[in-house]
Each structure stands twice: as C-alpha cells, then as structure tokens.
Design a protein around this motif. Structure first.
Motif, PDB file in Angstrom:
ATOM      1  N   SER A 113      -4.661  -8.152 -10.211  1.00 51.47           N
ATOM      2  CA  SER A 113      -5.578  -9.976  -9.295  1.00 51.47           C
ATOM      3  C   SER A 113      -4.172  -9.937  -7.975  1.00 51.47           C
ATOM      4  CB  SER A 113      -4.825 -11.150 -10.523  1.00 51.47           C
ATOM      5  OG  SER A 113      -5.307 -11.154 -11.545  1.00 51.47           O
ATOM      6  N   VAL A 114      -2.993 -10.405  -7.497  1.00 51.13           N
ATOM      7  CA  VAL A 114      -2.530 -10.393  -6.328  1.00 51.13           C
ATOM      8  C   VAL A 114      -3.344  -9.480  -4.946  1.00 51.13           C
ATOM      9  CG1 VAL A 114      -0.356 -10.928  -5.130  1.00 51.13           C
ATOM     10  CG2 VAL A 114      -0.782 -11.492  -7.638  1.00 51.13           C
ATOM     11  N   ALA A 115      -3.193  -7.954  -5.856  1.00 52.88           N
ATOM     12  CA  ALA A 115      -3.671  -7.515  -4.753  1.00 52.88           C
ATOM     13  C   ALA A 115      -5.048  -7.346  -4.160  1.00 52.88           C
ATOM     14  CB  ALA A 115      -3.947  -5.718  -5.148  1.00 52.88           C
ATOM     15  N   ASN A 116      -5.660  -8.014  -4.930  1.00 51.56           N
ATOM     16  CA  ASN A 116      -7.057  -8.348  -4.330  1.00 51.56           C
ATOM     17  C   ASN A 116      -7.087  -9.489  -4.049  1.00 51.56           C
ATOM     18  OD1 ASN A 116      -9.801  -7.125  -5.786  1.00 51.56           O
ATOM     19  ND2 ASN A 116      -8.850  -7.501  -7.728  1.00 51.56           N
ATOM     20  N   LEU A 117      -6.322  -9.947  -4.592  1.00 54.84           N
ATOM     21  CA  LEU A 117      -6.089 -12.153  -3.135  1.00 54.84           C
ATOM     22  C   LEU A 117      -5.999 -11.728  -2.273  1.00 54.84           C
ATOM     23  CD1 LEU A 117      -5.049 -14.240  -6.381  1.00 54.84           C
ATOM     24  CD2 LEU A 117      -6.837 -14.446  -5.812  1.00 54.84           C
ATOM     25  N   LEU A 118      -4.789 -10.675  -2.101  1.00 54.85           N
ATOM     26  CA  LEU A 118      -4.411 -10.115  -0.356  1.00 54.85           C
ATOM     27  C   LEU A 118      -5.981  -9.929   0.018  1.00 54.85           C
ATOM     28  CD1 LEU A 118      -1.173  -9.054  -1.501  1.00 54.85           C
ATOM     29  CD2 LEU A 118      -1.440 -10.673   0.453  1.00 54.85           C
ATOM     30  N   MET A 119      -7.263  -9.681  -0.401  1.00 60.07           N
ATOM     31  CA  MET A 119      -8.266  -9.212   0.627  1.00 60.07           C
ATOM     32  C   MET A 119      -9.074 -10.219   0.815  1.00 60.07           C
ATOM     33  SD  MET A 119      -7.918  -5.895   0.798  1.00 60.07           S
ATOM     34  CE  MET A 119      -5.981  -6.220   2.498  1.00 60.07           C
ATOM     35  N   GLY A 120      -8.767 -10.990  -0.234  1.00 61.62           N
ATOM     36  CA  GLY A 120      -9.413 -12.204  -0.475  1.00 61.62           C
ATOM     37  C   GLY A 120     -10.877 -12.221  -1.385  1.00 61.62           C
ATOM     38  N   ASN A 121     -10.132 -10.877  -2.284  1.00 60.52           N
ATOM     39  CA  ASN A 121     -11.224 -11.018  -3.437  1.00 60.52           C
ATOM     40  C   ASN A 121     -11.380 -12.207  -4.330  1.00 60.52           C
ATOM     41  OD1 ASN A 121     -12.182  -9.051  -1.523  1.00 60.52           O
ATOM     42  ND2 ASN A 121     -10.899  -7.654  -3.175  1.00 60.52           N
ATOM     43  N   SER A 122     -12.516 -12.325  -5.651  1.00 57.33           N
ATOM     44  CA  SER A 122     -11.820 -13.403  -6.702  1.00 57.33           C
ATOM     45  C   SER A 122     -11.091 -11.860  -7.683  1.00 57.33           C
ATOM     46  CB  SER A 122     -13.382 -13.110  -7.563  1.00 57.33           C
ATOM     47  OG  SER A 122     -14.337 -11.850  -7.461  1.00 57.33           O
ATOM     48  N   ARG A 123     -10.281 -12.379  -7.796  1.00 55.06           N
ATOM     49  CA  ARG A 123      -9.460 -11.664  -8.942  1.00 55.06           C
ATOM     50  C   ARG A 123      -9.738 -10.542 -10.074  1.00 55.06           C
ATOM     51  NH1 ARG A 123      -6.656 -12.703 -12.830  1.00 55.06           N
ATOM     52  NH2 ARG A 123      -7.905 -14.129 -14.286  1.00 55.06           N
ATOM     53  N   ASP A 124     -10.698 -10.254 -10.233  1.00 61.12           N
ATOM     54  CA  ASP A 124     -11.935  -9.419 -11.508  1.00 61.12           C
ATOM     55  C   ASP A 124     -12.744  -8.400 -10.593  1.00 61.12           C
ATOM     56  OD1 ASP A 124     -14.123 -11.285 -10.067  1.00 61.12           O
ATOM     57  OD2 ASP A 124     -15.066 -11.400 -12.489  1.00 61.12           O
ATOM     58  N   GLU A 125     -12.282  -8.629  -8.837  1.00 62.98           N
ATOM     59  CA  GLU A 125     -12.803  -7.257  -8.720  1.00 62.98           C
ATOM     60  C   GLU A 125     -12.497  -6.254  -8.842  1.00 62.98           C
ATOM     61  OE1 GLU A 125     -15.790  -6.307  -6.807  1.00 62.98           O
ATOM     62  OE2 GLU A 125     -15.684  -7.866  -6.114  1.00 62.98           O
ATOM     63  N   ALA A 126     -13.204  -5.051  -8.537  1.00 66.56           N
ATOM     64  CA  ALA A 126     -12.709  -3.345  -9.141  1.00 66.56           C
ATOM     65  C   ALA A 126     -12.044  -2.769  -7.804  1.00 66.56           C
ATOM     66  CB  ALA A 126     -13.926  -2.781  -9.406  1.00 66.56           C
ATOM     67  N   LEU A 127     -10.976  -2.172  -8.856  1.00 68.95           N
ATOM     68  CA  LEU A 127      -9.819  -1.731  -7.645  1.00 68.95           C
ATOM     69  C   LEU A 127      -9.161  -0.418  -7.749  1.00 68.95           C
ATOM     70  CD1 LEU A 127      -6.074  -4.248  -7.801  1.00 68.95           C
ATOM     71  CD2 LEU A 127      -7.955  -3.436  -9.306  1.00 68.95           C
ATOM     72  N   LEU A 128      -8.156   0.385  -7.613  1.00 77.49           N
ATOM     73  CA  LEU A 128      -7.442   1.729  -8.143  1.00 77.49           C
ATOM     74  C   LEU A 128      -6.270   1.497  -8.896  1.00 77.49           C
ATOM     75  CD1 LEU A 128      -8.530   4.329  -5.013  1.00 77.49           C
ATOM     76  CD2 LEU A 128      -9.812   3.339  -6.942  1.00 77.49           C
ATOM     77  N   GLU A 129      -6.283   1.490 -10.295  1.00 76.66           N
ATOM     78  CA  GLU A 129      -4.685   1.875 -10.310  1.00 76.66           C
ATOM     79  C   GLU A 129      -4.541   3.449 -10.619  1.00 76.66           C
ATOM     80  OE1 GLU A 129      -4.184  -0.345 -14.408  1.00 76.66           O
ATOM     81  OE2 GLU A 129      -4.457   1.807 -15.136  1.00 76.66           O
ATOM     82  N   MET A 130      -2.907   3.376  -9.964  1.00 76.90           N
ATOM     83  CA  MET A 130      -2.735   4.293 -10.078  1.00 76.90           C
ATOM     84  C   MET A 130      -1.255   4.487 -10.537  1.00 76.90           C
ATOM     85  SD  MET A 130      -2.636   4.800  -6.119  1.00 76.90           S
ATOM     86  CE  MET A 130      -4.386   5.106  -4.774  1.00 76.90           C
ATOM     87  N   PHE A 131      -1.197   5.979 -11.298  1.00 73.42           N
ATOM     88  CA  PHE A 131       0.720   5.930 -12.259  1.00 73.42           C
ATOM     89  C   PHE A 131       1.345   6.730 -11.997  1.00 73.42           C
ATOM     90  CE2 PHE A 131      -2.085   3.556 -15.320  1.00 73.42           C
ATOM     91  CZ  PHE A 131      -1.602   2.903 -16.246  1.00 73.42           C
ATOM     92  N   TYR A 132       2.836   6.866 -11.582  1.00 78.26           N
ATOM     93  CA  TYR A 132       3.431   6.937 -11.019  1.00 78.26           C
ATOM     94  C   TYR A 132       3.796   8.419 -10.556  1.00 78.26           C
ATOM     95  CZ  TYR A 132       5.793   7.188 -15.746  1.00 78.26           C
ATOM     96  OH  TYR A 132       6.275   6.332 -17.231  1.00 78.26           O
ATOM     97  N   THR A 133       2.774   8.216  -9.432  1.00 75.91           N
ATOM     98  CA  THR A 133       1.953   9.324  -7.944  1.00 75.91           C
ATOM     99  C   THR A 133       1.085   8.585  -7.711  1.00 75.91           C
ATOM    100  OG1 THR A 133       0.979  11.035  -9.067  1.00 75.91           O
ATOM    101  CG2 THR A 133       3.532  11.268  -9.149  1.00 75.91           C
ATOM    102  N   GLY A 134       0.718   8.640  -6.629  1.00 76.13           N
ATOM    103  CA  GLY A 134      -0.606   8.264  -6.296  1.00 76.13           C
ATOM    104  C   GLY A 134      -1.172   8.686  -5.152  1.00 76.13           C
ATOM    105  N   ALA A 135      -2.292   8.654  -5.245  1.00 73.65           N
ATOM    106  CA  ALA A 135      -3.179   9.387  -4.741  1.00 73.65           C
ATOM    107  C   ALA A 135      -3.424   9.457  -3.170  1.00 73.65           C
ATOM    108  CB  ALA A 135      -5.349   9.278  -4.856  1.00 73.65           C
ATOM    109  N   SER A 136      -3.914  10.064  -2.826  1.00 75.22           N
ATOM    110  CA  SER A 136      -4.370  10.555  -1.241  1.00 75.22           C
ATOM    111  C   SER A 136      -5.329  10.395  -0.736  1.00 75.22           C
ATOM    112  CB  SER A 136      -3.816  11.795  -0.102  1.00 75.22           C
ATOM    113  OG  SER A 136      -3.825  11.120   0.744  1.00 75.22           O
TER     114      SER A 136
END
Length: 311
Positions: free
Chosen positions: A40-63
């Motif tokens: 939610s906060v990552a989206n708010l930092l973008m000015g998006n609504s909290r329910d906007e789709a985004l990327l979820e990463m576990f342990y190691t991130g993508a490039s």
C-alpha cells in the motif's frame, strides 16, 4: 505500450494487488499481496490508489530495464536495491528513464519487497483482480512468476512528484515477533496443556510459501480428533496438523479445510509473519475480538495518516 523488460526474474517475482473479493464461494482464493502495508505504501509513494497492481519479490529481486520514463518506489524487505549500479533506498520514489536498470543485491532485512510504478500495469483482470495465482495459472503475467525476456506493459503517468516515507512510519523486521491471535474457532478441541504450550512456548518458522507457513515447536494435541468437517478458512487461520504442529494460512490459502483451527492472527501479525525467515521465532499473544477489531481500525487509520503525509 512496452515499458519494462525483465532481465532476470529473481526467485519469485509476481504481479499482485490487494486480491480478489467475493470469489471464495466458488473455490477461488483471494490471493493478493502478502504484506498489505508495504504494498500500500509503495503505491501511495507513486500517487496511486492502494489497490494498484505492482510487483512482489521474495528473497531475491528481479532485474528490470525501463523502456519508458516513469517513477518507481520500493517498499517492504531490503533487498539492496540499485539503480544503474548505484544503491537506492526503500520507501522513496525515484525517476527512471529509458535504458535505466533496477537490480537487487543481498537480502538485508525482511523477506518480501514491492516495486510500484507511476502508472497502471496493463495486464487483464481475472475475477476482478490482477493478482497472480500460480497454482491455477491465473491472473498477473500469464498466470506465472516473471522470467527473463518478459515485457511488462505499463501506462505511465507523467509528472509524479518526489516522495519519501517518514522514518517513524518505516517498519522493522525482527527475527523474533509476538503475534496477536484471537483464540477460536476450535480452541476447545485442545486440552489445557496444549493451550499453555501454544500461548507460552516459542515456535520457529520451518518452511512455507504464499499458501501457508509451517511452524515447529511443542506438539499440540486435539482431544476431539485431528480432523473435522471442512469449513471456510480466513487469512491468518492457524490450523493444527495431524502431527500436532501449527500451519498459518496466508494469501494463497485454500478456501476450505478440515484441520481444527486453534486461533486466527490479526492483520498486522499476518504482515509481520510474512516478513520473517525460516528459523525465526514467534510467540503467540491472545487477544479478544474487540481488541482485534481495534487493531484493524488502527492499522487503516495509520495508512490514512501516511497517505495524508504524502500529499
């Protein structure tokens, strides 16, 4: 509308949002992000609504390579993010231009991180959500985790302002946590000794995934049997398996189950657990339904305050 090229997919990077609503009766899990606060906060930092789709990463991130100008923000676990090889911080927004590359290094704190974009991930909604459910190959990007060569279409918004989350709102991810839980609905299945163990002995995380997290600790004995007629399951339900060990159900949990449930975690405890690693330890703290409701209200009041601080 090609906007982002995946150079490396990481261990498990998926498209998520706040999940599906109203589909449990059809046997379709809610899915969605594991850590509602960080996403939610990552989206708010973008000015998006909290329910906007985004990327979820576990342990190691993508490039990721950016093909169009936009802004990004990272929330949740610290996976040592870098932009064009230079370290950047979680909980802040950054402008990127074509050719810029976002990458990640070692895991420093937490488990799951979120990358939000200043715009809309243009993937189809399935049953009202863009959340990926990998077991059914449903939603997200072709129903699977991202891999090298994928191209993400993003309808970017221009003119996103620089934002940063105040330090007092930034979460910490300790290796030992006290998890608040409402006892029920089958706590009466367990004898006094088992309940004492559950509430006073430490348990350690064994293994798990987006469906559930297995714990190891004192054995819990169900006096009325280790199985029951299947009934609906909630986020944070703590089932006790036939081996006497707890299993905590998470975002991709099944819709019904037949193991007795000794308790259910509060929302903020589910989030804390989502950011913990194997061998980390937890203690369960009982709370009433009224206390759980008040914690729930306080959680969303805090998010509202954060949104206001970022305006």
């Amino acid at each position: 509308m090609s906007s982002v090229r995946v150079l490396e997919g990481g261990l498990c990077t998926t498209i998520q949002d706040l999940g599906r609503r109203g589909m449990l009766g059809f046997g379709i899990p809610a899915c969605g992000v594991m850590d509602v606060f960080s996403a939610s906060v990552a989206n708010l930092l973008m000015g998006n609504s909290r329910d906007e789709a985004l990327l979820e990463m576990f342990y190691t991130g993508a490039s990721l390579e950016f093909l169009k100008p936009m802004h990004i923000a990272i929330g949740g676990a610290d996976l040592s993010p870098k932009l064009n090889g230079m370290a950047i911080c979680n909980w802040e927004s950054y402008a990127v231009k074509p050719g810029d590359i976002l990458s990640f290094g070692g895991l420093k704190m937490g488990v799951c991180a979120y990358v939000a974009f200043s715009g809309v991930l243009e993937v189809p909604q399935v049953h009202g959500s863009k959340a990926t459910f990998m077991r059914a190959q449903m939603g997200g990007f072709l129903g699977r985790k991202l891999q090298k060569g994928d191209i993400l279409p993003i309808r970017a918004y221009p003119g996103c302002q620089k934002r940063s989350l105040q330090e007092r709102y930034r979460p910490l991810y300790p290796s030992c946590a006290h998890l608040h839980a409402v006892l029920a609905p089958q706590d009466h299945y367990f004898d006094t000794q088992s309940m004492e163990c559950f509430l006073h002995a430490p348990y350690s995380l064994s293994r798990g995934d987006r469906m559930g997290i297995f714990l190891e600790g004192p054995t819990l004995s169900a006096s009325q049997g280790a199985e029951m007629i299947s009934e609906p399951l909630a986020l944070g339900s703590i089932q006790v398996l036939p081996n006497g060990q707890p299993l905590i159900l998470m975002a991709d949990r099944q819709t019904v189950g037949g193991y007795p449930k000794i308790a259910t975690l509060t929302l903020e405890s589910v989030i804390a657990l989502a950011q913990m690693r194997p061998k980390n330890s937890v203690h369960f703290v009982p709370c009433s339904v009224a206390e759980a409701q008040e914690k729930y209200r306080a959680f969303y009041q805090n998010l509202a305050q954060i949104a206001k601080s970022l305006d």
